[in-house]
Design an enzyme around this catalytic site. Sequence first.
Site, mmCIF file in Angstrom:
data_model
loop_
_atom_site.group_PDB
_atom_site.id
_atom_site.type_symbol
_atom_site.label_atom_id
_atom_site.label_comp_id
_atom_site.label_asym_id
_atom_site.label_seq_id
_atom_site.Cartn_x
_atom_site.Cartn_y
_atom_site.Cartn_z
ATOM 1 N N LYS A 184 37.016 38.261 54.848
ATOM 2 C CA LYS A 184 36.408 39.260 53.810
ATOM 3 C C LYS A 184 36.460 38.533 52.586
ATOM 4 O O LYS A 184 35.339 38.165 51.872
ATOM 5 C CB LYS A 184 37.317 40.394 53.731
ATOM 6 C CG LYS A 184 36.958 41.098 52.364
ATOM 7 C CD LYS A 184 37.890 42.182 52.277
ATOM 8 C CE LYS A 184 38.126 42.819 50.618
ATOM 9 N NZ LYS A 184 38.576 41.913 49.866
ATOM 10 N N ASN A 185 37.304 37.684 52.031
ATOM 11 C CA ASN A 185 37.584 37.209 50.702
ATOM 12 C C ASN A 185 36.834 35.811 50.624
ATOM 13 O O ASN A 185 36.450 35.411 49.672
ATOM 14 C CB ASN A 185 38.810 36.786 50.199
ATOM 15 C CG ASN A 185 39.683 38.275 49.856
ATOM 16 O OD1 ASN A 185 38.911 39.209 49.798
ATOM 17 N ND2 ASN A 185 41.072 37.974 49.718
ATOM 18 N N CYS A 226 40.298 47.283 44.544
ATOM 19 C CA CYS A 226 41.684 47.954 44.919
ATOM 20 C C CYS A 226 42.623 48.023 43.689
ATOM 21 O O CYS A 226 42.557 47.092 42.967
ATOM 22 C CB CYS A 226 42.629 47.240 45.867
ATOM 23 S SG CYS A 226 41.846 47.333 47.468
ATOM 24 N N ARG A 240 44.280 43.612 36.451
ATOM 25 C CA ARG A 240 43.288 42.849 37.112
ATOM 26 C C ARG A 240 42.168 42.377 36.062
ATOM 27 O O ARG A 240 41.241 42.581 36.299
ATOM 28 C CB ARG A 240 42.613 43.339 38.276
ATOM 29 C CG ARG A 240 43.549 43.536 39.530
ATOM 30 C CD ARG A 240 42.882 44.016 40.650
ATOM 31 N NE ARG A 240 42.704 43.042 41.533
ATOM 32 C CZ ARG A 240 41.936 42.988 42.759
ATOM 33 N NH1 ARG A 240 41.800 44.298 43.363
ATOM 34 N NH2 ARG A 240 41.621 42.048 43.567
ATOM 35 N N PRO A 241 42.548 41.854 34.748
ATOM 36 C CA PRO A 241 41.630 41.337 34.019
ATOM 37 C C PRO A 241 40.699 40.189 34.434
ATOM 38 O O PRO A 241 41.235 39.582 35.418
ATOM 39 C CB PRO A 241 42.347 41.105 32.629
ATOM 40 C CG PRO A 241 44.016 40.693 33.358
ATOM 41 C CD PRO A 241 44.074 41.365 34.437
ATOM 42 N N ILE A 242 39.903 39.942 33.829
ATOM 43 C CA ILE A 242 38.891 38.769 34.014
ATOM 44 C C ILE A 242 38.664 37.768 32.993
ATOM 45 O O ILE A 242 37.847 37.092 32.947
ATOM 46 C CB ILE A 242 37.445 39.128 34.715
ATOM 47 C CG1 ILE A 242 36.859 40.062 33.744
ATOM 48 C CG2 ILE A 242 37.582 40.122 36.005
ATOM 49 C CD1 ILE A 242 35.087 40.358 34.080
ATOM 50 N N ASP A 243 39.736 37.911 32.206
ATOM 51 C CA ASP A 243 39.813 36.914 31.138
ATOM 52 C C ASP A 243 39.600 35.542 31.463
ATOM 53 O O ASP A 243 38.901 34.534 30.627
ATOM 54 C CB ASP A 243 40.957 36.986 30.057
ATOM 55 C CG ASP A 243 42.316 37.044 30.874
ATOM 56 O OD1 ASP A 243 42.347 37.615 32.115
ATOM 57 O OD2 ASP A 243 43.102 36.147 30.473
ATOM 58 N N ASP A 301 48.709 39.570 49.776
ATOM 59 C CA ASP A 301 47.737 40.321 50.561
ATOM 60 C C ASP A 301 48.642 40.630 51.862
ATOM 61 O O ASP A 301 48.241 41.655 52.666
ATOM 62 C CB ASP A 301 46.493 40.011 50.904
ATOM 63 C CG ASP A 301 45.647 40.001 49.669
ATOM 64 O OD1 ASP A 301 46.081 40.481 48.786
ATOM 65 O OD2 ASP A 301 44.462 39.399 49.902
ATOM 66 N N ARG A 319 36.710 48.742 54.410
ATOM 67 C CA ARG A 319 36.038 47.708 53.316
ATOM 68 C C ARG A 319 36.604 46.342 53.606
ATOM 69 O O ARG A 319 35.898 45.613 53.393
ATOM 70 C CB ARG A 319 36.961 48.017 51.917
ATOM 71 C CG ARG A 319 36.237 48.961 51.008
ATOM 72 C CD ARG A 319 36.666 48.732 49.702
ATOM 73 N NE ARG A 319 36.955 47.383 49.239
ATOM 74 C CZ ARG A 319 37.542 46.577 48.585
ATOM 75 N NH1 ARG A 319 38.652 47.441 47.969
ATOM 76 N NH2 ARG A 319 37.633 45.444 48.351
#
Length: 417
Positions: free
Chosen positions: A22-23, A116, A121-124, A304, A397
Site C-alpha cells: 500500500k505505502n 489514520c 501528523r504535521p507536514i512541516d 505499523d 483501505r
Amino acid sequence: MPKLKIEGGNLLTGTINISGAKNSAVALLPAALLCRTKSKIYKVPKIRDIEYLLKILEVLNCSYKIQGDELEINTSNLTNAPIPENLSEQMRASYYFMGTLLGRFKHVEISFPGGCNIGARPIDLHIKGFEALGATVTKIKNKYIIDAKELVGTRIYMDFASVGATINIMLASTYAKGETIIENAAREPEIVNVASFLISMGCKITGAGTSTIIIEGNNLLDNGVTEVFPDRIEAATYVILGALTGENLHIKGLIKDHINSVLIKLKDIGANFEVKENEIIISKCKKILPTKLITQVYPGFPTDAQQPFTVLLTQADGVSTITENIYESRFVSAGLLRLMGAKTEAEGNVLTVTGKTELTGAQDIEVPDLRGGAALVLAALIAKGTTTLTNIELILRGYEDIVEKLTKVGAKIKVIE
Ligand code: UD1
C-alpha cells in the site's frame, strides 16, 4: 454499515500470498504524473486508497487501464486542477500530489491530507523541503497553495527521517534545476521503490535506501515502469498471525529483509519459523516470552507492525513493554483489546501488556485506524466466541482481499450488513 464477523479459535493452515505494498503504491500513482506520456505499474493492490487515487488522476485529466494488477497511466493530457477536499481527505498519501504537481506545473492547490488518526501528523518537513527548492507555500484554512517561479536543486537536511517528506521532496526535485541532496533521508523500502520508478523514467537518483539521496533534475521524464514491492506490513501482520494461530501457515511472496526486525523480535519471544527464499512458514508459538519492543524508523521495528504485535504479547507469560517512538496516539487499539480481556495500560508513549490473558469475543468494537483494525482482527481470530467489528472501511483501505485471504486458510470471517 457493514461489519466484520469473526469466530475465533481455528488453527489456520495453507498459503497467504502477499500483495503489493500500500505505502509504495500510493506514492507510485502520483509519481506517474512526472511522465510526459505514459507509465506502467505492476502488482498494484486492489484497496480503497488506490480507488481514491485513481479518482484524483481523473480530476487531473489522466486516463488509465487496469488489467488484473497491472495499471497503465496515460498522462498525455494531464492538466493541473485543484484537488477536491472530498478526495484528498480520504488518505494521507494525497500529499504526494504536492510534490508531483509542483514539479510539473510549479503550482498546486490541495487541502490538507487525511489518513489514520494516530497522532498530530504535521507536514512541516514537506513544506520546508518545497520552500528550500524555491517554492512559496500559502495556507488558507485547510488549503495549501504552493507556487514557484522555478525549482532549484539544493541541500536539504530533514530534522526527522520522514517517509512522506523524503518521497515528496524527491518527487518535486526531479523537475528542479541541478542537484538536490536530501540528508537524514528516510530509508524505508518504499523510498527505494519510488526511486527505481523515477530512474526508469530517466531521472538520475543515487542513494535511495541510505540517509543521503542525490537527485539530478531532468524535465524530460517519460515511460516509467516498475513493480510495487511486496507489502512488508501485510507480511508482518500475517506472520504474527501465524505465531498466534498458524499450523504450517505459509506467508508467500514477501521480501524477508524488509521484515527482519519483526522476525528477530519473533525469535526473541520464542516463535519458530522456517524462512525460504520469499516465504515464511510458521506455526502457533506454544510458549511466548515477554519482551521489550521499541518502534523506530527503518530498519528498526516498524510502528505499523506494533499494533498487531501487541496482540501476540497478550499471549506472553509475563509483562511486556512497547515504546512507540513514531506516533503519539497509537495505543487506541491496545485499549480496545481490553474489551476482549487483554491487560494493557498506556502511559505516555509506553504501553504495558500483561499476559497471558485469554481473549473472548466482543460485539461492535469500532475499528480506530488501519493497523489497529488489523490488530483487532488478529485478536478476534484467537478469541473464544464471536467478535464483530464496525468501521471496517479503515481495514479495507489497506489490506487487499483480507476476508478472502483469511477464509482460504481456514478462518471464520465474513462481512455482514
Ligand atoms: C508513512 C506511512 C505510515 C507509516 C509511517 C512511518 C504512508 C502513506 N504512510 O507515513 O503507514 O506509519 O510512514 O513508517 O506511506 N512528521 C512531522 N512532520 C512532517 C512529517 C512527519 O512531524 O512533515 C512526523 C509525523 O507526525 C510522525 C513521524 O514524523 O510522528 C513519522 O512520519 P512519516 O515518516 O512522515 O510518516 P508518513 O509518511 O506520514
